[in-house]
Design a protein around this motif. Structure first.
Motif, PDB file in Angstrom:
ATOM      1  N   GLY A 104     101.063 -41.929 -53.694  1.00  0.00           N
ATOM      2  CA  GLY A 104     100.908 -41.101 -52.509  1.00  0.00           C
ATOM      3  C   GLY A 104     102.171 -40.284 -52.321  1.00  0.00           C
ATOM      4  N   GLY A 105     102.120 -39.311 -51.428  1.00  0.00           N
ATOM      5  CA  GLY A 105     103.262 -38.433 -51.228  1.00  0.00           C
ATOM      6  C   GLY A 105     104.505 -39.148 -50.761  1.00  0.00           C
ATOM      7  N   ASP A 106     104.355 -40.186 -49.930  1.00  0.00           N
ATOM      8  CA  ASP A 106     105.522 -40.897 -49.413  1.00  0.00           C
ATOM      9  C   ASP A 106     106.279 -41.607 -50.522  1.00  0.00           C
ATOM     10  N   ALA A 107     105.542 -42.291 -51.419  1.00  0.00           N
ATOM     11  CA  ALA A 107     106.192 -42.981 -52.541  1.00  0.00           C
ATOM     12  C   ALA A 107     106.793 -41.972 -53.524  1.00  0.00           C
ATOM     13  N   PHE A 108     106.076 -40.888 -53.773  1.00  0.00           N
ATOM     14  CA  PHE A 108     106.567 -39.870 -54.703  1.00  0.00           C
ATOM     15  C   PHE A 108     107.880 -39.264 -54.215  1.00  0.00           C
ATOM     16  N   ALA A 109     108.001 -39.069 -52.913  1.00  0.00           N
ATOM     17  CA  ALA A 109     109.216 -38.464 -52.359  1.00  0.00           C
ATOM     18  C   ALA A 109     110.450 -39.332 -52.612  1.00  0.00           C
ATOM     19  N   ARG A 110     110.234 -40.647 -52.790  1.00  0.00           N
ATOM     20  CA  ARG A 110     111.360 -41.564 -53.051  1.00  0.00           C
ATOM     21  C   ARG A 110     111.621 -41.773 -54.537  1.00  0.00           C
ATOM     22  N   MET A 111     110.801 -41.205 -55.387  1.00  0.00           N
ATOM     23  CA  MET A 111     110.832 -41.533 -56.811  1.00  0.00           C
ATOM     24  C   MET A 111     112.169 -41.256 -57.506  1.00  0.00           C
ATOM     25  N   PRO A 112     112.904 -40.181 -57.178  1.00  0.00           N
ATOM     26  CA  PRO A 112     114.187 -39.951 -57.861  1.00  0.00           C
ATOM     27  C   PRO A 112     115.178 -41.094 -57.702  1.00  0.00           C
ATOM     28  N   HIS A 113     114.981 -41.945 -56.688  1.00  0.00           N
ATOM     29  CA  HIS A 113     115.901 -43.056 -56.443  1.00  0.00           C
ATOM     30  C   HIS A 113     115.455 -44.346 -57.123  1.00  0.00           C
ATOM     31  N   TRP A 114     114.334 -44.312 -57.807  1.00  0.00           N
ATOM     32  CA  TRP A 114     113.821 -45.515 -58.468  1.00  0.00           C
ATOM     33  C   TRP A 114     114.685 -45.885 -59.666  1.00  0.00           C
ATOM     34  N   GLU A 133     100.481 -34.187 -45.420  1.00  0.00           N
ATOM     35  CA  GLU A 133     101.863 -34.563 -45.158  1.00  0.00           C
ATOM     36  C   GLU A 133     102.496 -33.632 -44.119  1.00  0.00           C
ATOM     37  N   THR A 134     103.485 -34.136 -43.404  1.00  0.00           N
ATOM     38  CA  THR A 134     104.254 -33.297 -42.498  1.00  0.00           C
ATOM     39  C   THR A 134     105.016 -32.269 -43.326  1.00  0.00           C
ATOM     40  N   LYS A 135     105.483 -31.208 -42.667  1.00  0.00           N
ATOM     41  CA  LYS A 135     106.228 -30.180 -43.377  1.00  0.00           C
ATOM     42  C   LYS A 135     107.465 -30.772 -44.036  1.00  0.00           C
ATOM     43  N   VAL A 136     108.146 -31.673 -43.335  1.00  0.00           N
ATOM     44  CA  VAL A 136     109.349 -32.290 -43.894  1.00  0.00           C
ATOM     45  C   VAL A 136     109.009 -33.063 -45.162  1.00  0.00           C
ATOM     46  N   ARG A 137     107.922 -33.872 -45.109  1.00  0.00           N
ATOM     47  CA  ARG A 137     107.540 -34.660 -46.270  1.00  0.00           C
ATOM     48  C   ARG A 137     107.032 -33.757 -47.400  1.00  0.00           C
ATOM     49  N   ALA A 138     106.256 -32.720 -47.046  1.00  0.00           N
ATOM     50  CA  ALA A 138     105.745 -31.795 -48.058  1.00  0.00           C
ATOM     51  C   ALA A 138     106.898 -31.083 -48.765  1.00  0.00           C
ATOM     52  N   ASP A 139     107.913 -30.668 -48.005  1.00  0.00           N
ATOM     53  CA  ASP A 139     109.083 -30.014 -48.608  1.00  0.00           C
ATOM     54  C   ASP A 139     109.817 -30.985 -49.521  1.00  0.00           C
ATOM     55  N   ALA A 140     109.919 -32.243 -49.098  1.00  0.00           N
ATOM     56  CA  ALA A 140     110.598 -33.251 -49.914  1.00  0.00           C
ATOM     57  C   ALA A 140     109.844 -33.461 -51.226  1.00  0.00           C
ATOM     58  N   CYS A 141     108.517 -33.489 -51.156  1.00  0.00           N
ATOM     59  CA  CYS A 141     107.711 -33.670 -52.368  1.00  0.00           C
ATOM     60  C   CYS A 141     107.874 -32.500 -53.325  1.00  0.00           C
ATOM     61  N   ARG A 142     107.952 -31.285 -52.777  1.00  0.00           N
ATOM     62  CA  ARG A 142     108.138 -30.113 -53.643  1.00  0.00           C
ATOM     63  C   ARG A 142     109.482 -30.165 -54.354  1.00  0.00           C
ATOM     64  N   LYS A 143     110.516 -30.603 -53.645  1.00  0.00           N
ATOM     65  CA  LYS A 143     111.835 -30.718 -54.265  1.00  0.00           C
ATOM     66  C   LYS A 143     111.826 -31.766 -55.372  1.00  0.00           C
ATOM     67  N   VAL A 144     111.159 -32.902 -55.111  1.00  0.00           N
ATOM     68  CA  VAL A 144     111.070 -33.955 -56.115  1.00  0.00           C
ATOM     69  C   VAL A 144     110.273 -33.466 -57.318  1.00  0.00           C
ATOM     70  N   GLU A 145     109.184 -32.766 -57.067  1.00  0.00           N
ATOM     71  CA  GLU A 145     108.378 -32.239 -58.165  1.00  0.00           C
ATOM     72  C   GLU A 145     109.222 -31.328 -59.059  1.00  0.00           C
ATOM     73  N   MET A 146     109.984 -30.420 -58.459  1.00  0.00           N
ATOM     74  CA  MET A 146     110.830 -29.511 -59.237  1.00  0.00           C
ATOM     75  C   MET A 146     111.877 -30.282 -60.033  1.00  0.00           C
ATOM     76  N   GLU A 147     112.485 -31.279 -59.390  1.00  0.00           N
ATOM     77  CA  GLU A 147     113.522 -32.059 -60.067  1.00  0.00           C
ATOM     78  C   GLU A 147     112.957 -32.824 -61.260  1.00  0.00           C
ATOM     79  N   LEU A 148     111.818 -33.496 -61.061  1.00  0.00           N
ATOM     80  CA  LEU A 148     111.252 -34.308 -62.138  1.00  0.00           C
ATOM     81  C   LEU A 148     110.677 -33.442 -63.253  1.00  0.00           C
TER      82      LEU A 148
END
Length: 221
Positions: A104-114, A133-148
């Motif tokens: 889910g989006g919440d777990a994905f947003a934390r993935m870089p720290h795994w 997702e909230t805008k904050v969470r959606a933005d966090a997911c986009r950043k994680v997606e780009m990083e990964l």
């Protein structure tokens, strides 16, 4: 064969989980989705229900979801296992298959720290379903997606409706004696009722029945 790994505490598993598993199966064209209840979820302060019950409920829920199965893989692993450890063991148990980690989006947003995240994205395709997702969470997911993606990950994100149900809500309803059959598969509701899993008095002393233990020993074929 394309196999999706869908992990969680599943305390209890509910129709939102099975809906999401089948949604992932369709969106990612998976041959099979494995429900993987965590033996000892390190991200939870407590896990109220013994593993054998949670595994039994996953198996019961999977009976009504075509292409979805429950796995007892974490049962044989050290209690301190991380996702990267589970991935290695899964590859040993099912060699020659393509694996997808379903999040889910919440777990994905934390993935870089795994722990071992680079090994995970080198080994698996990451599937993510976002559920309004909230805008904050959606933005966090986009950043994680780009990083990964920059680190070589194959990331596939979908915006899809997810049923607004939580395990904590079901536990609270059951503890108050309220009906829960609208939120869990019928066989899971029967199991919860039979063993009084979420009665307040049993939260810290829930015992594992022989039937649930026997069911949990049935190794995934």
């Amino acid at each position: 064969m394309n196999i999706g790994i869908f992990g969680g505490s599943f305390d209890p598993i509910h129709v939102g989980h099975t809906h999401t598993a089948l949604l992932f199966k369709k969106l990612l064209q998976l041959d099979r989705v494995l429900l993987l209840p965590a033996f000892a979820p390190f991200y939870k302060e407590t896990c109220q229900t013994p593993y054998a019950h949670r595994l039994a409920m996953c198996r019961l829920a999977a009976e009504g979801a075509e292409g979805v199965e429950a796995s007892d893989l974490e049962r044989s692993m050290p209690k301190s296992s991380f996702t990267c450890d589970v991935v290695r063991e899964m590859k040993k148990r099912y060699p020659g298959h393509t694996f997808f980690l379903l999040l889910g989006g919440d777990a994905f947003a934390r993935m870089p720290h795994w722990k071992g995240v680079d090994e995970i994205i080198e080994t698996l395709i990451i599937g993510v379903v976002q559920r309004g997702e909230t805008k904050v969470r959606a933005d966090a997911c986009r950043k994680v997606e780009m990083e990964l993606r920059r680190r070589g990950g194959d990331i596939r994100i979908f915006d899809a409706p997810i049923l607004p149900i939580s395990s904590s809500m079901i536990r609270a309803k059951a503890a108050r004696g309220e009906p829960i059959r609208a939120f869990v598969p019928p066989s899971v509701a029967d199991h919860i009722q039979q063993y009084a899993l979420y009665e307040r008095a049993l939260h810290t002393s829930c015992k594992t029945p022989a039937t649930a233990e026997a069911r949990s020993l049935s190794v995934l074929g």
